[in-house]
Design a protein around this motif. Structure first.
Motif, PDB file in Angstrom:
ATOM      1  N   ASN A   1       0.724  -1.394  -0.037  1.00 30.11           N
ATOM      2  CA  ASN A   1       0.099   0.200   0.064  1.00 30.11           C
ATOM      3  C   ASN A   1       0.676   1.307  -0.105  1.00 30.11           C
ATOM      4  O   ASN A   1       0.549   2.396  -0.498  1.00 30.11           O
ATOM      5  N   ASN A   2       2.049   1.350   0.660  1.00 25.52           N
ATOM      6  CA  ASN A   2       2.855   2.308   0.529  1.00 25.52           C
ATOM      7  C   ASN A   2       3.964   2.383  -0.394  1.00 25.52           C
ATOM      8  O   ASN A   2       5.050   2.928  -0.344  1.00 25.52           O
ATOM      9  N   TRP A   3       4.069   1.240  -1.468  1.00 28.52           N
ATOM     10  CA  TRP A   3       5.178   0.910  -2.304  1.00 28.52           C
ATOM     11  C   TRP A   3       5.296   2.161  -3.186  1.00 28.52           C
ATOM     12  O   TRP A   3       6.574   2.524  -3.509  1.00 28.52           O
ATOM     13  N   LYS A   4       4.429   2.962  -3.722  1.00 30.73           N
ATOM     14  CA  LYS A   4       4.715   3.896  -4.294  1.00 30.73           C
ATOM     15  C   LYS A   4       5.756   5.021  -3.841  1.00 30.73           C
ATOM     16  O   LYS A   4       6.642   5.616  -4.572  1.00 30.73           O
ATOM     17  N   THR A   5       5.761   5.447  -2.623  1.00 31.67           N
ATOM     18  CA  THR A   5       6.615   6.043  -1.891  1.00 31.67           C
ATOM     19  C   THR A   5       7.853   5.532  -1.182  1.00 31.67           C
ATOM     20  O   THR A   5       8.658   6.282  -1.017  1.00 31.67           O
ATOM     21  N   THR A   6       7.461   4.247  -0.638  1.00 32.37           N
ATOM     22  CA  THR A   6       8.429   3.526   0.120  1.00 32.37           C
ATOM     23  C   THR A   6       8.722   2.198  -0.661  1.00 32.37           C
ATOM     24  O   THR A   6       7.928   1.329  -0.283  1.00 32.37           O
ATOM     25  N   ARG A   7       9.709   2.187  -1.136  1.00 26.98           N
ATOM     26  CA  ARG A   7       9.934   0.887  -1.884  1.00 26.98           C
ATOM     27  C   ARG A   7      11.105  -0.142  -0.763  1.00 26.98           C
ATOM     28  O   ARG A   7      12.449  -0.060  -1.167  1.00 26.98           O
ATOM     29  N   ASP A   8      10.879  -0.609   0.311  1.00 24.53           N
ATOM     30  CA  ASP A   8      11.390  -1.358   0.977  1.00 24.53           C
ATOM     31  C   ASP A   8      11.091  -2.613   1.136  1.00 24.53           C
ATOM     32  O   ASP A   8       9.928  -2.808   1.381  1.00 24.53           O
ATOM     33  N   ILE A   9      12.192  -3.594   1.227  1.00 26.94           N
ATOM     34  CA  ILE A   9      11.788  -5.108   1.412  1.00 26.94           C
ATOM     35  C   ILE A   9      12.862  -5.669   2.609  1.00 26.94           C
ATOM     36  O   ILE A   9      13.853  -5.214   2.458  1.00 26.94           O
ATOM     37  N   ASN A  10      12.042  -6.319   3.255  1.00 29.49           N
ATOM     38  CA  ASN A  10      12.951  -7.156   4.187  1.00 29.49           C
ATOM     39  C   ASN A  10      13.202  -8.593   3.822  1.00 29.49           C
ATOM     40  O   ASN A  10      12.391  -9.267   3.320  1.00 29.49           O
TER      41      ASN A  10
ATOM     42  N   ASN B   1      15.261  -7.793  -9.715  1.00 27.32           N
ATOM     43  CA  ASN B   1      15.533  -6.921 -11.116  1.00 27.32           C
ATOM     44  C   ASN B   1      14.456  -5.719 -10.843  1.00 27.32           C
ATOM     45  O   ASN B   1      13.173  -5.874 -10.933  1.00 27.32           O
ATOM     46  N   VAL B   2      15.071  -4.464 -10.784  1.00 26.08           N
ATOM     47  CA  VAL B   2      14.279  -3.290 -10.226  1.00 26.08           C
ATOM     48  C   VAL B   2      14.086  -2.213 -11.414  1.00 26.08           C
ATOM     49  O   VAL B   2      14.875  -2.051 -11.926  1.00 26.08           O
ATOM     50  N   GLU B   3      12.757  -2.023 -11.382  1.00 20.26           N
ATOM     51  CA  GLU B   3      12.359  -0.740 -12.075  1.00 20.26           C
ATOM     52  C   GLU B   3      12.696   0.518 -11.952  1.00 20.26           C
ATOM     53  O   GLU B   3      12.896   0.913 -10.218  1.00 20.26           O
ATOM     54  N   LYS B   4      13.259   1.452 -12.644  1.00 19.56           N
ATOM     55  CA  LYS B   4      13.518   3.080 -12.066  1.00 19.56           C
ATOM     56  C   LYS B   4      12.406   3.432 -11.481  1.00 19.56           C
ATOM     57  O   LYS B   4      11.166   3.373 -11.656  1.00 19.56           O
ATOM     58  N   GLY B   5      12.928   4.245 -10.535  1.00 19.60           N
ATOM     59  CA  GLY B   5      12.017   4.969  -9.563  1.00 19.60           C
ATOM     60  C   GLY B   5      12.544   5.539  -8.408  1.00 19.60           C
ATOM     61  O   GLY B   5      13.705   5.792  -8.468  1.00 19.60           O
ATOM     62  N   SER B   6      11.716   5.737  -7.708  1.00 20.25           N
ATOM     63  CA  SER B   6      12.126   5.898  -6.167  1.00 20.25           C
ATOM     64  C   SER B   6      13.262   4.958  -5.461  1.00 20.25           C
ATOM     65  O   SER B   6      13.394   3.931  -5.937  1.00 20.25           O
TER      66      SER B   6
ATOM     67  N   VAL C   1      20.713  -2.609   1.288  1.00 21.58           N
ATOM     68  CA  VAL C   1      21.226  -2.585  -0.058  1.00 21.58           C
ATOM     69  C   VAL C   1      20.069  -1.516  -0.640  1.00 21.58           C
ATOM     70  O   VAL C   1      18.969  -1.733  -0.640  1.00 21.58           O
ATOM     71  N   THR C   2      21.019  -0.500  -1.365  1.00 18.41           N
ATOM     72  CA  THR C   2      20.076   0.540  -1.738  1.00 18.41           C
ATOM     73  C   THR C   2      20.238   0.862  -3.537  1.00 18.41           C
ATOM     74  O   THR C   2      21.536   0.699  -3.873  1.00 18.41           O
ATOM     75  N   VAL C   3      19.207   0.634  -4.222  1.00 18.57           N
ATOM     76  CA  VAL C   3      19.326   1.139  -5.540  1.00 18.57           C
ATOM     77  C   VAL C   3      18.433   1.854  -6.070  1.00 18.57           C
ATOM     78  O   VAL C   3      17.382   2.405  -5.583  1.00 18.57           O
ATOM     79  N   LEU C   4      18.551   2.466  -7.271  1.00 23.00           N
ATOM     80  CA  LEU C   4      17.540   3.192  -8.127  1.00 23.00           C
ATOM     81  C   LEU C   4      16.973   2.431  -9.239  1.00 23.00           C
ATOM     82  O   LEU C   4      15.549   2.455  -9.486  1.00 23.00           O
ATOM     83  N   GLY C   5      17.731   1.389  -9.844  1.00 22.31           N
ATOM     84  CA  GLY C   5      17.010   0.612 -10.807  1.00 22.31           C
ATOM     85  C   GLY C   5      18.109  -0.016 -11.508  1.00 22.31           C
ATOM     86  O   GLY C   5      19.191   0.238 -12.111  1.00 22.31           O
ATOM     87  N   THR C   6      18.305  -1.342 -11.180  1.00 22.00           N
ATOM     88  CA  THR C   6      19.206  -2.385 -11.442  1.00 22.00           C
ATOM     89  C   THR C   6      19.009  -3.845 -11.154  1.00 22.00           C
ATOM     90  O   THR C   6      17.707  -4.091 -10.881  1.00 22.00           O
ATOM     91  N   ALA C   7      19.988  -4.626 -11.433  1.00 27.49           N
ATOM     92  CA  ALA C   7      19.680  -6.079 -11.159  1.00 27.49           C
ATOM     93  C   ALA C   7      20.789  -6.517 -10.273  1.00 27.49           C
ATOM     94  O   ALA C   7      21.942  -6.239 -10.346  1.00 27.49           O
TER      95      ALA C   7
END
Length: 296
Positions: free
Chosen positions: A128-137, A145-150, A161-167
């Protein structure tokens, strides 16, 4: 005397002494007495209709009870609290995925980023908060494989581990923490140390020792059902083997801190065991769900 005459007078309780003696001599006397005794239990009570009617008329008419406005307000407030609690619970509830022994799972996240979970692993996030907070435990191992975004954060007990858009791949086990970047760049925060990884670089921590290395692969080999190791303690190899085959491995007279380089398949247990034991001259025996490794 006639039988019917005596019975009628007996029912009216109007027998004379001589008539009573004649009644007692009737052959039906005992049966009549029993019938009379039973019927007494079913006699209807006296009913005074006029008295009951007067009682009903004399009672005061009930007037509708006015509800206090405070009570109404409290009821409305209680409903609002329940609605808010339900909304808060559903919007803060996390989504979880996990895998069992010898299981892998592919997950698509709300932004179309994807996660591949290796065996005995778990991820948790709030969609529900994914658009503003893309955090995964994460507990275990996963390829992202991460889409570009926040900012996209993978949080483990050993680091973030922090990324903007990568694998990239993250493996987090008891005393093992490994991050490999396969595309783009990732930032790894481990304790008070920050490391930036470019494509093909790996950040590895084994038993508290940090190791930096590189890879020429485009994706982790476990996605193709092969576990690969380069200068890794044997105990980590055994632990991964147990996860992939759901077995228990015991060792006899073997130093499990021995460094191992090699790989094993996830598709054939005997082939996998030979891949582990032959390079370091070990033998193995299988008993039910237990495998014993010994020195030759």
């Amino acid at each position: 005397m006639e039988k019917e005459y005596l019975i009628k007078k007996w029912l009216d309780n109007n027998l004379s002494d001589s008539e009573l003696e004649a009644f007692k001599s009737l052959e039906d006397y005992d049966a009549l007495v029993k019938l009379s005794n039973y019927s007494k239990g079913f006699k209807a009570p006296n009913f005074n209709q006029e008295a009951i009617l007067d009682t009903i008329i004399s009672q005061p008419k009930a007037t509708p009870k006015k509800e206090n406005w405070i009570v109404k307000a409290l009821k409305v407030a209680a409903i609002l609290v329940l609605c808010f609690s339900a909304y808060y619970y559903t919007t803060t509830l996390d989504t979880s995925y996990s895998t069992d022994f010898a299981e892998k799972k592919w997950i698509e996240l709300p932004d179309h980023s994807t996660v591949n979970l290796n065996a005995l692993s778990n991820i948790t996030y709030n969609k529900n908060n994914w658009k503003t907070t893309r955090d995964i435990n994460l507990q275990g191992e996963a390829f992202f494989n991460v889409e570009k975004g926040s900012s996209f954060n993978v949080i483990t007990n050993n680091g973030t581990v922090t990324v903007l858009g990568t694998a990239f791949n993250v493996k987090h086990r008891d005393n093992f923490f490994e991050v490999t970047c396969y595309q783009g760049r990732v930032k790894v925060i481990h304790k008070d140390k920050t490391t930036i990884l470019a494509k093909g670089e790996t950040f590895l921590v084994v038993n508290g020792i940090i190791i930096n290395r590189s890879t020429a692969l485009d994706k982790p080999q476990w996605l193709s059902n092969t576990s690969a190791f380069k200068s890794i303690p044997l105990k980590e190899v055994i632990a991964e083997f147990e996860r992939q085959y759901n077995v228990k491995v015991t060792t006899k007279n073997i130093n499990t801190d021995l460094i191992f380089t090699g790989r094993f398949t996830h598709d054939n247990i005997d082939t996998a065991l030979k891949s582990i034991t032959l390079p370091i001259q070990l033998t193995y025996t299988k008993t039910n769900n237990t495998i014993i490794l010994t020195r030759e």
